[in-house]
Design a protein around this motif. Sequence first.
Motif, PDB file in Angstrom:
ATOM      1  N   MET A  12      -4.668  -1.225  10.877  1.00 27.44           N
ATOM      2  CA  MET A  12      -3.524  -0.327  10.735  1.00 27.44           C
ATOM      3  C   MET A  12      -3.921   0.841   9.853  1.00 27.44           C
ATOM      4  O   MET A  12      -4.242   0.662   8.674  1.00 27.44           O
ATOM      5  N   ASN A  13      -3.933   2.020  10.429  1.00 26.38           N
ATOM      6  CA  ASN A  13      -4.275   3.245   9.706  1.00 26.38           C
ATOM      7  C   ASN A  13      -3.057   4.152   9.587  1.00 26.38           C
ATOM      8  O   ASN A  13      -2.081   4.004  10.328  1.00 26.38           O
ATOM      9  N   SER A  14      -3.135   5.088   8.676  1.00 31.27           N
ATOM     10  CA  SER A  14      -2.056   6.066   8.480  1.00 31.27           C
ATOM     11  C   SER A  14      -0.701   5.377   8.391  1.00 31.27           C
ATOM     12  O   SER A  14       0.266   5.754   9.066  1.00 31.27           O
ATOM     13  N   LEU A  15      -0.633   4.365   7.554  1.00 36.24           N
ATOM     14  CA  LEU A  15       0.593   3.581   7.447  1.00 36.24           C
ATOM     15  C   LEU A  15       1.757   4.419   6.938  1.00 36.24           C
ATOM     16  O   LEU A  15       1.581   5.325   6.116  1.00 36.24           O
ATOM     17  N   LYS A  16       2.938   4.102   7.463  1.00 39.53           N
ATOM     18  CA  LYS A  16       4.155   4.804   7.096  1.00 39.53           C
ATOM     19  C   LYS A  16       5.141   3.797   6.491  1.00 39.53           C
ATOM     20  O   LYS A  16       5.063   2.600   6.782  1.00 39.53           O
ATOM     21  N   VAL A  73       0.840  -1.190   0.000  1.00 36.63           N
ATOM     22  CA  VAL A  73       0.000   0.000   0.000  1.00 36.63           C
ATOM     23  C   VAL A  73       0.881   1.247   0.000  1.00 36.63           C
ATOM     24  O   VAL A  73       2.078   1.170   0.279  1.00 36.63           O
ATOM     25  N   GLN A  74       0.260   2.370  -0.292  1.00 35.41           N
ATOM     26  CA  GLN A  74       0.972   3.635  -0.232  1.00 35.41           C
ATOM     27  C   GLN A  74       0.887   4.226   1.172  1.00 35.41           C
ATOM     28  O   GLN A  74      -0.020   3.899   1.939  1.00 35.41           O
ATOM     29  N   VAL A 109       3.793  -6.845   4.987  1.00 33.39           N
ATOM     30  CA  VAL A 109       3.193  -5.525   4.800  1.00 33.39           C
ATOM     31  C   VAL A 109       4.276  -4.609   4.243  1.00 33.39           C
ATOM     32  O   VAL A 109       5.341  -4.468   4.846  1.00 33.39           O
ATOM     33  N   THR A 110       4.001  -4.020   3.099  1.00 32.96           N
ATOM     34  CA  THR A 110       4.945  -3.107   2.474  1.00 32.96           C
ATOM     35  C   THR A 110       4.253  -1.773   2.227  1.00 32.96           C
ATOM     36  O   THR A 110       3.191  -1.735   1.609  1.00 32.96           O
ATOM     37  N   VAL A 111       4.852  -0.712   2.732  1.00 37.34           N
ATOM     38  CA  VAL A 111       4.280   0.627   2.595  1.00 37.34           C
ATOM     39  C   VAL A 111       5.242   1.465   1.766  1.00 37.34           C
ATOM     40  O   VAL A 111       6.388   1.685   2.156  1.00 37.34           O
ATOM     41  N   SER A 112       4.764   1.913   0.638  1.00 36.86           N
ATOM     42  CA  SER A 112       5.608   2.722  -0.249  1.00 36.86           C
ATOM     43  C   SER A 112       5.399   4.205   0.051  1.00 36.86           C
ATOM     44  O   SER A 112       4.319   4.619   0.452  1.00 36.86           O
ATOM     45  N   SER A 113       6.450   4.974  -0.218  1.00 34.48           N
ATOM     46  CA  SER A 113       6.372   6.419   0.074  1.00 34.48           C
ATOM     47  C   SER A 113       5.892   7.200  -1.119  1.00 34.48           C
ATOM     48  O   SER A 113       5.757   6.690  -2.218  1.00 34.48           O
ATOM     49  N   LEU A 162      -4.693  -0.930   6.322  1.00 38.01           N
ATOM     50  CA  LEU A 162      -4.795  -2.373   6.112  1.00 38.01           C
ATOM     51  C   LEU A 162      -5.350  -2.990   7.391  1.00 38.01           C
ATOM     52  O   LEU A 162      -5.131  -2.462   8.482  1.00 38.01           O
ATOM     53  N   ARG A 163      -6.034  -4.107   7.249  1.00 36.14           N
ATOM     54  CA  ARG A 163      -6.464  -4.863   8.416  1.00 36.14           C
ATOM     55  C   ARG A 163      -5.914  -6.274   8.311  1.00 36.14           C
ATOM     56  O   ARG A 163      -6.221  -6.998   7.363  1.00 36.14           O
TER      57      ARG A 163
END
Length: 119
Positions: A81-85, A12-13, A115-119, A18-19
């Motif tokens: 999980m909100n406001s992922l960084k 996700v960005q 879980v992968t969070v892209s910037s 995500l849950r």
Amino acid sequence: QVQLVESGGGLVQAGASLRLSCAASGRTFTSYIMGWFRQAPGKEREIVASIHWSGTYYADAVKGRFTISRDNAKNTVYLQMNSLKPEDTAVYYCAAGAVNAGHYGWDYWGQGTQVTVSS
């Protein structure tokens, strides 16, 4: 045979949500403490959150953004999980521990979900 199976991870960005779900089987975990851990590349595994009838715990890094909950009827624990960084990027693991006189250890582990969070 006891099993913990995580699901819900993904790419996700930053800022997205995500849950994660952890379905437990093989025994009833109602009285167990349930937790979510994560391990980023090159880092040690760290606890993210835990939940027991006595309360919840959150790591400082996720307070206000993540919420742990459980559905005992479904033997399932969740991590919203909100406001992922980008720094939340890790493999997330579900764990369960038997509580005895206030003491516990993490007895069972899931296989993990990325879980992968892209910037």
